[in-house]
Design a protein around this motif. Structure first.
Motif, PDB file in Angstrom:
ATOM      1  N   ALA A  32      10.532  27.780  60.569  1.00  0.00           N
ATOM      2  CA  ALA A  32       9.487  27.149  61.364  1.00  0.00           C
ATOM      3  C   ALA A  32       9.294  27.981  62.616  1.00  0.00           C
ATOM      4  O   ALA A  32      10.268  28.335  63.302  1.00  0.00           O
ATOM      5  CB  ALA A  32       9.869  25.719  61.733  1.00  0.00           C
ATOM      6  N   ASN A  33       8.056  28.336  62.897  1.00  0.00           N
ATOM      7  CA  ASN A  33       7.712  29.085  64.098  1.00  0.00           C
ATOM      8  C   ASN A  33       6.753  28.236  64.925  1.00  0.00           C
ATOM      9  O   ASN A  33       5.611  28.016  64.514  1.00  0.00           O
ATOM     10  CB  ASN A  33       7.066  30.426  63.741  1.00  0.00           C
ATOM     11  CG  ASN A  33       8.052  31.389  63.114  1.00  0.00           C
ATOM     12  OD1 ASN A  33       8.938  31.906  63.771  1.00  0.00           O
ATOM     13  ND2 ASN A  33       7.890  31.611  61.819  1.00  0.00           N
ATOM     14  N   ASN A  34       7.235  27.765  66.039  1.00  0.00           N
ATOM     15  CA  ASN A  34       6.432  26.914  66.897  1.00  0.00           C
ATOM     16  C   ASN A  34       6.334  27.544  68.282  1.00  0.00           C
ATOM     17  O   ASN A  34       7.312  28.102  68.782  1.00  0.00           O
ATOM     18  CB  ASN A  34       7.066  25.518  67.036  1.00  0.00           C
ATOM     19  CG  ASN A  34       7.317  24.870  65.694  1.00  0.00           C
ATOM     20  OD1 ASN A  34       6.601  25.098  64.721  1.00  0.00           O
ATOM     21  ND2 ASN A  34       8.355  24.048  65.619  1.00  0.00           N
ATOM     22  N   TYR A  35       5.182  27.444  68.861  1.00  0.00           N
ATOM     23  CA  TYR A  35       5.050  27.894  70.239  1.00  0.00           C
ATOM     24  C   TYR A  35       3.974  27.074  70.935  1.00  0.00           C
ATOM     25  O   TYR A  35       3.069  26.529  70.314  1.00  0.00           O
ATOM     26  CB  TYR A  35       4.723  29.390  70.327  1.00  0.00           C
ATOM     27  CG  TYR A  35       3.314  29.770  69.949  1.00  0.00           C
ATOM     28  CD1 TYR A  35       2.297  29.807  70.911  1.00  0.00           C
ATOM     29  CD2 TYR A  35       2.985  30.101  68.644  1.00  0.00           C
ATOM     30  CE1 TYR A  35       1.003  30.157  70.573  1.00  0.00           C
ATOM     31  CE2 TYR A  35       1.695  30.452  68.298  1.00  0.00           C
ATOM     32  CZ  TYR A  35       0.714  30.489  69.262  1.00  0.00           C
ATOM     33  OH  TYR A  35      -0.574  30.835  68.923  1.00  0.00           O
ATOM     34  N   LYS A  81      -1.568  24.064  74.692  1.00  0.00           N
ATOM     35  CA  LYS A  81      -1.810  24.163  73.255  1.00  0.00           C
ATOM     36  C   LYS A  81      -0.483  24.297  72.532  1.00  0.00           C
ATOM     37  O   LYS A  81       0.421  25.013  72.972  1.00  0.00           O
ATOM     38  CB  LYS A  81      -2.699  25.363  72.924  1.00  0.00           C
ATOM     39  CG  LYS A  81      -3.061  25.453  71.440  1.00  0.00           C
ATOM     40  CD  LYS A  81      -4.082  26.537  71.148  1.00  0.00           C
ATOM     41  CE  LYS A  81      -4.467  26.526  69.669  1.00  0.00           C
ATOM     42  NZ  LYS A  81      -5.491  27.557  69.350  1.00  0.00           N
ATOM     43  N   PHE A  82      -0.371  23.586  71.398  1.00  0.00           N
ATOM     44  CA  PHE A  82       0.821  23.619  70.560  1.00  0.00           C
ATOM     45  C   PHE A  82       0.451  24.173  69.190  1.00  0.00           C
ATOM     46  O   PHE A  82      -0.522  23.719  68.583  1.00  0.00           O
ATOM     47  CB  PHE A  82       1.408  22.211  70.397  1.00  0.00           C
ATOM     48  CG  PHE A  82       1.845  21.573  71.688  1.00  0.00           C
ATOM     49  CD1 PHE A  82       3.159  21.675  72.117  1.00  0.00           C
ATOM     50  CD2 PHE A  82       0.933  20.885  72.470  1.00  0.00           C
ATOM     51  CE1 PHE A  82       3.562  21.080  73.299  1.00  0.00           C
ATOM     52  CE2 PHE A  82       1.331  20.291  73.653  1.00  0.00           C
ATOM     53  CZ  PHE A  82       2.647  20.393  74.073  1.00  0.00           C
ATOM     54  N   ASN A  83       1.239  25.124  68.721  1.00  0.00           N
ATOM     55  CA  ASN A  83       1.016  25.721  67.400  1.00  0.00           C
ATOM     56  C   ASN A  83       2.298  25.608  66.587  1.00  0.00           C
ATOM     57  O   ASN A  83       3.389  25.926  67.076  1.00  0.00           O
ATOM     58  CB  ASN A  83       0.639  27.199  67.535  1.00  0.00           C
ATOM     59  CG  ASN A  83      -0.672  27.404  68.244  1.00  0.00           C
ATOM     60  OD1 ASN A  83      -1.728  27.434  67.636  1.00  0.00           O
ATOM     61  ND2 ASN A  83      -0.602  27.559  69.568  1.00  0.00           N
ATOM     62  N   ASN A  84       2.159  25.179  65.351  1.00  0.00           N
ATOM     63  CA  ASN A  84       3.313  24.999  64.464  1.00  0.00           C
ATOM     64  C   ASN A  84       2.998  25.560  63.091  1.00  0.00           C
ATOM     65  O   ASN A  84       1.915  25.295  62.541  1.00  0.00           O
ATOM     66  CB  ASN A  84       3.666  23.512  64.326  1.00  0.00           C
ATOM     67  CG  ASN A  84       3.796  22.813  65.660  1.00  0.00           C
ATOM     68  OD1 ASN A  84       4.763  22.999  66.367  1.00  0.00           O
ATOM     69  ND2 ASN A  84       2.801  22.011  66.012  1.00  0.00           N
ATOM     70  N   ALA A  96      -2.039  22.704  64.688  1.00  0.00           N
ATOM     71  CA  ALA A  96      -2.193  22.976  66.115  1.00  0.00           C
ATOM     72  C   ALA A  96      -2.824  21.762  66.768  1.00  0.00           C
ATOM     73  O   ALA A  96      -3.547  20.989  66.133  1.00  0.00           O
ATOM     74  CB  ALA A  96      -3.041  24.222  66.356  1.00  0.00           C
ATOM     75  N   ASN A  97      -2.540  21.579  68.034  1.00  0.00           N
ATOM     76  CA  ASN A  97      -3.235  20.565  68.814  1.00  0.00           C
ATOM     77  C   ASN A  97      -3.313  21.022  70.260  1.00  0.00           C
ATOM     78  O   ASN A  97      -2.465  21.779  70.749  1.00  0.00           O
ATOM     79  CB  ASN A  97      -2.568  19.192  68.689  1.00  0.00           C
ATOM     80  CG  ASN A  97      -1.232  19.118  69.376  1.00  0.00           C
ATOM     81  OD1 ASN A  97      -1.147  18.804  70.556  1.00  0.00           O
ATOM     82  ND2 ASN A  97      -0.153  19.407  68.631  1.00  0.00           N
TER      83      ASN A  97
END
Length: 1023
Positions: free
Chosen positions: A493-496, A526-529, A564-565
């Motif tokens: 899982a790559n989240n930033y 901004k959140f990206n997963n 993403a959100n």
């Protein structure tokens, strides 16, 4: 005579001059240190009492004072510390320990997007300092809050190293959305999992509880906010600090199970009864001769549990000038689990820099890089009741050895089919890999520009980078991997997330009667997963583990995901202080989230608060008993946007099937879209009182609150013509109301001896008000997924009842005779020795209509008490934690007290029913009624407990004079954790939830990792 007198005059004069010269040349030296950590205090004022003679301490706390006083008394004073008078009788250097002031009204407290004096706070805010954090060695930041802050319930849901923690601030607000608070680390909101944060780096923790404090975070503030501030550099000194501790931990409360001879006898009794009651006959599993040769057998708990090691190493560099301050730290933490082949390691590097570029411009920089690795022990890969180190160790036959005659692991439980099928738990623990590795970087930088005096512009940018790798491998040599010939899984899982904040702050005191603080800002986040996973079975060798999935002959369907959100926000807060006693706070935040529906993109979250400092009234001066007296009141609305991404949109799910040898893949609608979809809203009213008396020797804070959460996210039924059975809508409401009390007392402050106490007490009452027009819904873990044959769910949501109600059958004892059964009129197939349950509807049968609420997971109240005692260089800290009135569903007891295909049993079954009048609590050996019925009241236990959580004894090592210029302080300490727990709960520990932070399956104990008792010894030294 005259000659003698003339000679005497110069002699007396010379003696007087000599004595005067000796008095004038007297020099006093010494060192001033903090009583908390024994580090030197620079800038302490040292005055000879009754004179103007004096000096200030230098950067390491040392001082030199010249005095003409024959028997001097030195007076030491320092801002934020208690003044102290020390008589000096010799020429030896003196060491003085200054204690911090008990009054904290002028202390600065971190709040959302700024700071405030504690005396000016209008909302409900609790603060924990670095000194309090240092009292107890902890493994993750959330544990700082446990038992130390009123209104905050912290539950260790999984006691394995690196395991999860559940936090509830003022109760449970949501049914289907998140209930965890918002974590803000060095100004970065939404920091998420804190397992990678080094607790030793934390300077303070603030907990924002009411709407006045949390509304500044808008749609993320409904569950409370926890603000973590890490240590910054200190101007005027350069220090090096080293701390290390090491210790051991052991299982605290293992089950008392049958030994090999007792269990073999039990199995024979089961089969004897089965032969008597059934036409199908089967030989007994053990002959009398075999039983005679059995002794204690294998203690499977002892085989999987171990004395585990823990170690922590911290090295920090702190210092700077008035223009540049720095804090650099390195930490390595290594904890073995009390189950073999489990553990957790964390390595961190932190660098915090503060730079004053000019009189108007400054820059703040905070950063951390961390790597964690966790090896889990009790994963249940196959689901259901198969697999799990702890569960199999409890139910495995003690007559089966760990290894066979050839030295190989025994494969499974025996003798079949008389015992529960399962794999060797020791082999499972040692040979199965379930490893999770995380690499995380947290970075935040801010520039501050003072436009005019009092007006500052702050522009900040930050990012949170998170990479998680999961490796699972079950070799073909263990029972769980035998059918698949090995199982290998890899996932990543790559989240930033990235953050930009732009704020203006205006802070000005116009005159002694009027002060204003205004903050306003615009933020973007901004959140990206994204994630990927793949798995294979049928591996031709176990040698490579997960390192080459290509050796698996059977490739399982891989999966990948991406989401993403974004969140765009405007906010403002105004604090106005009138006459130093009337305090006003007004806050507004507007959030636009991509998670909201098209018709509800913007949410608005206002709050207002007022406080009256009665202590500053003139008439209060005539009542010197009071040191502080303030009343507070607030009201506001906050939101909960932890509702998942894309919930308002029409989504499509994967559908795949095989035609011949061809795999066909398609998409189909998986939900109905809802453009009105929005956040859950919580309106909070809070009334508080702050009182201090006797020069702050006793300080009391009390709060009463009422929260109502509306627009709950619930599945609502829709007509079948839509093609779906339900749609996710904002419907339903829940309330929480409660009372909080915090009490700090200075019990003794006499010379070398000191004693102070901190106590907090909280009660919360949760109630469901509306379920989209329904009366109740069955929720929680399905008992049929745990025990085949059982029906129904473990819990119920019911209007008028709290979230977390257990739902099942009321246990009335054991049927003693057939005559008793016949007289009852019951038609359900029961026999003497079976459990007896209440027939609530009077239809003479036991079925799902006879279930009722049989317990509540939420506690009646929680509390914590910390006592700090000191005598000279010795300090003793005693921390007690308590929970009252919370029930625990002990699913392990289903396995350990009854069942047809028998697992091992607890010792209590030795007193089972064997005939009329023998037992009214434990059924006969072959009774399967409880196991096939579902949840029953007798396995819902009182989970109340009082725990001596921590005992720490510390000793400040005197530093020899010749080393005082280089060694600023040293101390050693020993700590015991979970030393004593007083509870009626029969399981490992009442603080448990096998389903983590689940909202709907609370306080459930099944295959859980046990808590441990830990003993450690450590050293701190500063240079």
């Amino acid at each position: 005579m005259r000659t003698s007198t003339l000679l005497l005059v110069p002699l007396v004069t010379l003696g007087a001059l000599t004595a005067q010269a000796q008095t004038q040349s007297r020099q006093l030296t010494g060192r001033v240190v903090s009583a908390t950590d024994r580090t030197g205090l620079p800038g302490v004022t040292v005055i000879v009492k009754g004179t103007t003679e004096g000096a200030s301490t230098n950067s390491d706390g040392t001082f030199v004072v010249n005095t003409t006083v024959e028997n001097p008394v030195l007076v030491f004073s320092y801002v934020g510390f208690q003044s102290q008078e020390v008589p000096v009788t010799g020429s030896a250097p003196v060491t003085v320990q200054l204690a911090e002031q008990t009054t904290t009204l002028n202390d600065v407290v971190v709040v959302g997007y700024g700071t405030q004096r504690k005396r000016d706070i209008t909302g409900s805010v609790a603060s924990i300092s670095a000194e309090q954090i240092a009292e107890t060695p902890i493994t993750r930041p959330e544990q700082i809050l446990q038992g130390r802050v009123s209104g905050v319930q912290v539950t260790q849901t999984n006691a394995e190293p690196g395991g999860g923690v559940s936090i509830r601030i003022r109760g449970t607000n949501s049914i289907n959305s998140g209930n965890q608070p918002l974590f803000v680390v060095d100004g970065f909101p939404g920091a998420g999992d804190l397992n990678s944060i080094n607790p030793s780096d934390i300077e303070s923790v603030e907990v924002l509880k009411d709407a006045s404090a949390t509304a500044i975070y808008g749609s993320r503030g409904a569950n409370g906010v926890v603000i973590i501030t890490t240590k910054k550099g200190t101007a005027g000194q350069n220090t090096v600090n080293f701390e290390s501790y090491t210790g051991i931990s052991k299982v605290r409360n293992p089950y008392e199970l049958l030994n090999a001879r007792e269990f073999a006898t039990y199995l024979n009794d089961v089969q004897t009864l089965n032969n008597q009651e059934n036409t199908a006959q089967r030989a007994l599993p053990y002959t009398p001769e075999q039983i005679a040769t059995l002794g204690e057998g294998t203690d499977w708990q002892k085989e999987i549990f171990r004395t585990a090691r823990v170690g922590n190493y911290q090295l920090g560099f702190n210092g700077g000038t008035t223009d540049t301050r720095y804090n650099l730290s390195f930490n390595y933490f290594d904890q073995e689990g009390i189950i073999i082949n489990s553990g957790f390691q964390r390595g961190t590097v932190r660098l915090n820099l503060d730079r004053k570029v000019s009189n108007k411009i400054s820059v703040n920089f905070t950063s951390q890089l961390a790597r964690t690795q966790q090896q889990r022990a009790n994963v249940n890969t196959n689901g259901g009741s198969q697999g799990g180190t702890v569960l199999d160790a409890l139910r495995f036959n003690p007559a089966v050895p760990v290894r066979d005659a050839n030295g190989n692991y025994t494969l499974d439980n025996q003798p079949q089919p008389y015992v529960e099928i399962g794999g060797n738990p020791v082999a499972y623990a040692e040979q199965v890999t379930n490893e999770q590795t995380t690499l995380r970087g947290l970075l935040n930088v801010a520039g501050i520009y003072e436009i005019i005096p009092g007006l500052k512009l702050r522009i900040a940018g930050g990012t949170d980078l998170y990479n998680n790798q999961v490796n699972q491998y079950i070799p073909s040599t263990v029972f769980q991997g035998q059918n698949t010939n090995g199982f290998a899984f890899k996932g990543s899982a790559n989240n930033y997330s990235w953050l930009n904040e732009n704020t203006l702050t205006y802070d000005r005191q116009f005159n002694p009667n009027n002060a204003l603080n205004v903050v306003g800002g615009l933020t973007f986040q901004k959140f990206n997963n994204e994630g990927f996973s793949s798995a294979v079975t049928n591996l031709f060798t176990d040698a490579l583990g997960v390192d080459d999935l290509g050796i698996g002959a059977n490739l399982l369907t891989p999966s990948s995901n991406r989401s993403a959100n974004t969140l765009t926000s405007y906010f403002g807060r105004l604090n106005y202080r009138l006459f130093e006693k009337y305090l006003f706070t007004f806050t507004m935040r507007a959030d636009a989230s991509s998670r909201f529906g098209a018709n509800n993109k913007w949410g608005y979250f206002p709050s207002a608060a007022v406080a009256y400092r009665i202590i500053d009234e003139r008439f209060m001066k005539e009542l010197p008993v009071f040191s502080d007296l303030k009343v507070r009141a607030s009201y506001g609305v906050t939101g909960n946007q932890e509702i998942g991404s894309y919930q308002s949109l029409a989504r499509y799910g994967l559908n795949a099937y095989t035609a011949g040898s061809t795999r066909l893949v398609g998409l189909a609608a998986s939900n109905l879209f809802n453009p009105d979809f929005s956040w859950e809203s919580t309106a909070t009213t809070n009334v508080g009182l702050d009182v201090a008396i006797l020069k702050n020797r006793l300080a009391l804070t009390m709060d009463y609150y009422y929260k109502k959460t509306t627009d709950l996210l619930l599945q609502v039924s829709v007509p079948p013509t839509t093609g779906f059975s339900s749609i996710l809508q904002n419907a339903g409401s829940v309330q929480n109301k409660g009372f909080e009390l915090g009490l700090n007392t200075v019990n003794v402050d006499a010379g070398k001896f000191g004693w102070n106490t901190n106590l907090n007490f909280s009660l919360n009452r949760n109630k469901i008000l509306d379920l989209a027009g329904e009366y109740q819904r069955f929720v929680g873990e399905s008992s049929s997924s745990v025990f085949p044959g059982a029906t129904g769910n473990t819990g119920v949501l019911r209007v008028g009842e709290p979230i977390g109600a257990f739902y099942g059958y009321q246990f009335l004892g054991i049927w003693q005779t057939q005559q008793e059964i016949d007289a009852s009129g019951i038609t359900t197939n029961v026999r003497p020795g079976d459990p007896r349950y209440a027939d609530l509807n009077g239809d003479n049968k036991i079925d799902g209509n006879d279930r009722q609420i049989v317990g509540q997971a939420q506690p009646k109240f929680i509390y914590g008490v910390t006592n700090n005692l000191s005598y000279g260089p010795l300090t003793l800290t005693l921390f007690i934690q308590g929970v009252e009135g919370a029930d625990v569903l002990n699913l392990n007891r289903y396995e350990l007290e009854s069942g047809f295909v028998a697992p091992n049993k607890v010792k209590a079954v030795l007193d089972r029913w064997t005939g009329p009048g023998t037992s009214n609590t434990i059924p006969k050996a072959n009774s399967v009624l409880r196991r096939n019925t579902g949840i029953t009241s007798d396995v819902v236990e009182d989970g109340s407990f009082v725990r001596l959580k921590t005992v720490t004894l510390a000793y400040t090592v005197p530093v020899p004079v010749r080393f005082q210029n280089s060694v600023k302080g040293a101390s050693v300490y020993v700590t015991a954790q979970n030393l004593v727990t007083i509870t009626k709960y029969s399981g490992f520990d009442p603080e448990v939830n096998s389903f983590g932070a689940s909202n709907l399956s609370l306080n459930t104990d099944y295959n859980s990792f046990p808590t441990s008792r830990m003993f450690i010894a450590g050293v701190r030294i500063g240079f």
